[in-house]
Design a protein around this motif. Structure first.
Motif, PDB file in Angstrom:
ATOM      1  N   HIS A   1     177.132  75.640  45.506  1.00  0.00           N
ATOM      2  CA  HIS A   1     177.515  74.060  45.239  1.00  0.00           C
ATOM      3  C   HIS A   1     177.241  73.335  46.183  1.00  0.00           C
ATOM      4  N   VAL A   2     176.951  73.790  47.449  1.00  0.00           N
ATOM      5  CA  VAL A   2     176.318  73.038  48.645  1.00  0.00           C
ATOM      6  C   VAL A   2     175.035  72.414  48.014  1.00  0.00           C
ATOM      7  N   PRO A   3     174.421  71.241  48.010  1.00  0.00           N
ATOM      8  CA  PRO A   3     173.256  71.020  47.671  1.00  0.00           C
ATOM      9  C   PRO A   3     172.273  71.172  48.911  1.00  0.00           C
ATOM     10  N   GLN A   4     171.219  72.104  48.345  1.00  0.00           N
ATOM     11  CA  GLN A   4     170.245  72.313  49.557  1.00  0.00           C
ATOM     12  C   GLN A   4     168.846  71.623  48.974  1.00  0.00           C
ATOM     13  N   VAL A   5     168.021  70.916  50.055  1.00  0.00           N
ATOM     14  CA  VAL A   5     166.842  70.469  49.691  1.00  0.00           C
ATOM     15  C   VAL A   5     165.911  71.281  50.658  1.00  0.00           C
ATOM     16  N   VAL A   6     164.981  71.690  50.109  1.00  0.00           N
ATOM     17  CA  VAL A   6     163.753  72.447  50.889  1.00  0.00           C
ATOM     18  C   VAL A   6     162.608  71.911  50.826  1.00  0.00           C
ATOM     19  N   VAL A   7     162.248  71.717  52.218  1.00  0.00           N
ATOM     20  CA  VAL A   7     160.500  70.805  52.493  1.00  0.00           C
ATOM     21  C   VAL A   7     159.816  71.770  53.118  1.00  0.00           C
ATOM     22  N   ASP A   8     158.690  72.298  52.213  1.00  0.00           N
ATOM     23  CA  ASP A   8     157.925  73.123  52.755  1.00  0.00           C
ATOM     24  C   ASP A   8     156.472  73.130  52.322  1.00  0.00           C
ATOM     25  N   GLU A   9     155.558  73.312  52.983  1.00  0.00           N
ATOM     26  CA  GLU A   9     154.152  73.362  52.549  1.00  0.00           C
ATOM     27  C   GLU A   9     153.871  74.169  51.601  1.00  0.00           C
ATOM     28  N   VAL A  10     154.562  75.431  51.512  1.00  0.00           N
ATOM     29  CA  VAL A  10     154.166  76.611  50.831  1.00  0.00           C
ATOM     30  C   VAL A  10     155.306  76.314  49.738  1.00  0.00           C
TER      31      VAL A  10
ATOM     32  N   ASP B   1     162.225  80.351  48.655  1.00  0.00           N
ATOM     33  CA  ASP B   1     164.111  80.146  48.247  1.00  0.00           C
ATOM     34  C   ASP B   1     164.572  81.420  48.126  1.00  0.00           C
ATOM     35  N   PRO B   2     164.507  82.402  48.906  1.00  0.00           N
ATOM     36  CA  PRO B   2     165.160  83.646  48.723  1.00  0.00           C
ATOM     37  C   PRO B   2     166.562  83.740  48.228  1.00  0.00           C
ATOM     38  N   SER B   3     167.401  82.710  48.796  1.00  0.00           N
ATOM     39  CA  SER B   3     168.733  82.509  48.405  1.00  0.00           C
ATOM     40  C   SER B   3     168.979  82.002  46.958  1.00  0.00           C
ATOM     41  N   ARG B   4     167.847  81.692  46.333  1.00  0.00           N
ATOM     42  CA  ARG B   4     167.916  80.742  45.045  1.00  0.00           C
ATOM     43  C   ARG B   4     169.036  79.867  45.022  1.00  0.00           C
ATOM     44  N   THR B   5     169.118  79.118  46.061  1.00  0.00           N
ATOM     45  CA  THR B   5     170.149  78.022  45.926  1.00  0.00           C
ATOM     46  C   THR B   5     169.674  76.629  46.360  1.00  0.00           C
ATOM     47  N   ALA B   6     168.375  76.440  46.100  1.00  0.00           N
ATOM     48  CA  ALA B   6     167.824  74.980  46.559  1.00  0.00           C
ATOM     49  C   ALA B   6     167.891  74.187  45.221  1.00  0.00           C
TER      50      ALA B   6
END
Length: 545
Positions: free
Chosen positions: A298-307, A311-316
């Protein structure tokens, strides 16, 4: 006059040199003679000679990571080419620019049982960004130059990766004279992806005014430390700094940098509810943090990545494929109260006090001593498995610029020592921290360190087997655990290193370890530890929190 194979190869090497190639790793062979001679002859390319292709490719990988530029690996045909596959896998997933150049039979000698011949066309599959099979003598100078430019540009296209050139050669291989070709090529520009305005707006909406945590994963990007610390200062956010993020060491602002995040998440000592997460780069080393993400979707996750897609946790909630520096510099959010960062820094300080002064000899004490004693502007190349986890848990914030590197693309332990040697080939003093199994995987690299007189110190924490397994569920299988998982070997690395021509010492006290760290390389330092005691040491350290 030089034969056609060498003349064509000289054009390829000249074009790559004009594009910026400065290093090539060579192994002996007959079919690759035109390649080896052309690279060895070019004045702008340093050739590094190796006895086996696997070690050569990992040496090139470490050298490419250290220089942030492509390095060429040259092999003959057959199984020699196949030896490059593990490094190709690591380079692909670790975003390391490598030029894998394999010599091959010409088309008429393929598929008919010719010796030392396998199907090398596309042999690395999806592990390389581009694979080209060519006969240079049939391309002409312009075609060869075009091939060099296309290959180089694909390798440096951010965030970087391996490419494969499979080149067929007909006899004769040995030229009658050696010449260096002159070519003109267009300038290369490895532009990263700029974040789009829509992604920035969406990220700001998810993060603005929130008690957010910045998670900086393994990332070695020029300008990132300054950009992310400036963002954290503006927003009032703490930074959970993976040791490979380059944030724990250096003169940059570390007032928001948390170095004991793994311990805090392991012991559930995180200060207050986290309302959002902004993650940069590859997933952090800390399994405890990644497990926390899985438990808090439920905690919003923003992922910034050149690849994309990591997202192994599948929570992004939002994944942005963009240059992390440009994103950090462009993001604008409403700040939170200063007490949010203060609470994290207080918790970090208490954790560091609890983890300090680990007993020697042990893996944690080795890491803490390295943090205290490594000279400024040196490299620390860390093995996967226990060493990188100990660095994550026990390497504090220091004010000296130290570059921490590791092969964390797929987290393997093979080729680690060779990669560390490659990093030292830049002339930078390099310390390799490895376990005994990583060292066993790469014993030939010890002879290379001695032969090339590289400025490298290899620290082997020898617990006689796979120490990481003592922390895993497999440890509860007593009937098979020692033989199948721990795999004790009973070896000391000092006599092995000395037999290979490398100076080596065994230390069992901290003061002797400190003294050995001050000696010039090449040198191997062996520290013997106990696997069961290591588990207790970690448990007691975390219990003090």
């Amino acid at each position: 006059m030089s034969n056609s194979a060498y003349r064509a190869t000289a054009v390829l090497v000249a074009a790559l040199a004009r594009l910026g190639l400065r290093h090539a790793c060579l192994t002996p062979g007959s079919r690759n003679t035109p390649l080896s001679l052309a690279f060895a002859e070019h004045p702008d390319v340093t050739d590094w000679i190796h006895h086996d292709e696997r070690s050569s490719s990992f040496f090139a990988l470490g050298l490419a990571k250290a220089t942030r530029a492509p390095v060429a690996v040259v092999t003959t045909s057959g199984t020699a080419a196949a030896e490059l596959f593990p490094a190709a896998v690591e380079a692909r997933h670790g975003t390391v620019p490598l030029l894998l150049i394999t010599a091959d039979r010409p088309p008429e000698l393929r598929g008919i049982g010719a010796p030392q011949t396998i199907d090398q066309v596309g042999m690395f599959g999806e592990m390389v960004r581009r694979s080209t099979d060519a006969m240079l003598t049939e391309l002409g100078p312009d075609g060869i130059t075009d091939l060099a430019v296309a290959t180089w540009n694909e390798a440096i296209r951010r965030p970087g990766g391996p490419v494969h050139l499979n080149l067929g050669f007909r006899e004769p291989f040995v030229p009658t004279d050696l010449t260096v070709a002159e070519v003109d090529v267009p300038a290369a520009d490895p532009v990263g992806k700029t974040p789009d305005a829509g992604s920035l707006r969406t990220a700001a909406a998810l993060l603005s005014g929130k008690r957010a945590l910045v998670a900086a994963g393994p990332l070695d990007h020029p300008g990132f430390t300054d950009a992310v610390t400036a963002l954290a200062a503006q927003a009032g956010w703490p930074i959970l700094a993976d040791p490979l993020s380059q944030l724990r060491a250096g003169p940059h602002d570390r007032s928001h940098v948390v170095t004991s995040g793994d311990a805090l998440f392991r012991t559930d000592r995180i200060p207050g509810p986290i309302e959002a997460v902004l993650r940069f780069g590859a997933p952090p080393t800390s399994k405890a943090f990644m497990t926390w993400l899985e438990g808090h979707p439920h905690v919003p996750q923003v992922v910034v990545d050149e690849v994309g897609g990591r997202d192994p946790s599948r929570t992004a909630r939002l994944m942005i494929t963009a240059d992390p520096v440009e994103f950090a510099e462009a993001l604008s959010v409403e700040p939170v109260a200063a007490d949010w960062t203060h609470a994290w820094m207080d918790a970090d300080g208490h954790a560091r006090d609890a983890l300090a002064g680990m007993v020697f000899p042990s893996g944690p004490a080795v890491v803490q001593t390295l943090a205290e004693r490594l000279p400024a502007r040196s490299n620390l190349y860390v093995a996967s498995s226990m060493p990188v986890r100990d660095v994550d848990l026990f390497f504090p914030s220091i004010d000296r610029p130290i570059r921490l590197l590791a092969n964390r693309g797929v987290n393997g332990i093979d080729g680690l020592v060779s990669s560390g040697l490659g990093a030292s080939a830049t002339g930078t003093t390099t310390f390799v921290l490895t376990g005994d199994l990583s060292a066993l995987h790469d014993l030939g690299a010890l002879a290379t360190a001695a032969r090339l007189r590289l400025p490298v110190t290899i620290v082997v924490v020898n617990n006689d087997g796979g120490g990481i397994f003592s922390f895993l569920p497999q440890a509860k299988l007593p009937r098979h655990f020692e033989r199948v998982f721990s795999t004790p070997h009973g070896l000391s690395f000092v006599p092995v290193a000395e037999a290979l021509g490398l100076r080596a010492v065994h230390v069992d006290r901290r003061d002797r370890f400190v003294s050995a760290l001050g000696e010039p390389g090449p040198l191997l330092i062996e520290v013997t530890t106990d696997r069961d005691a290591n588990v207790r040491i970690h448990e007691e350290a975390l219990a003090r929190l």
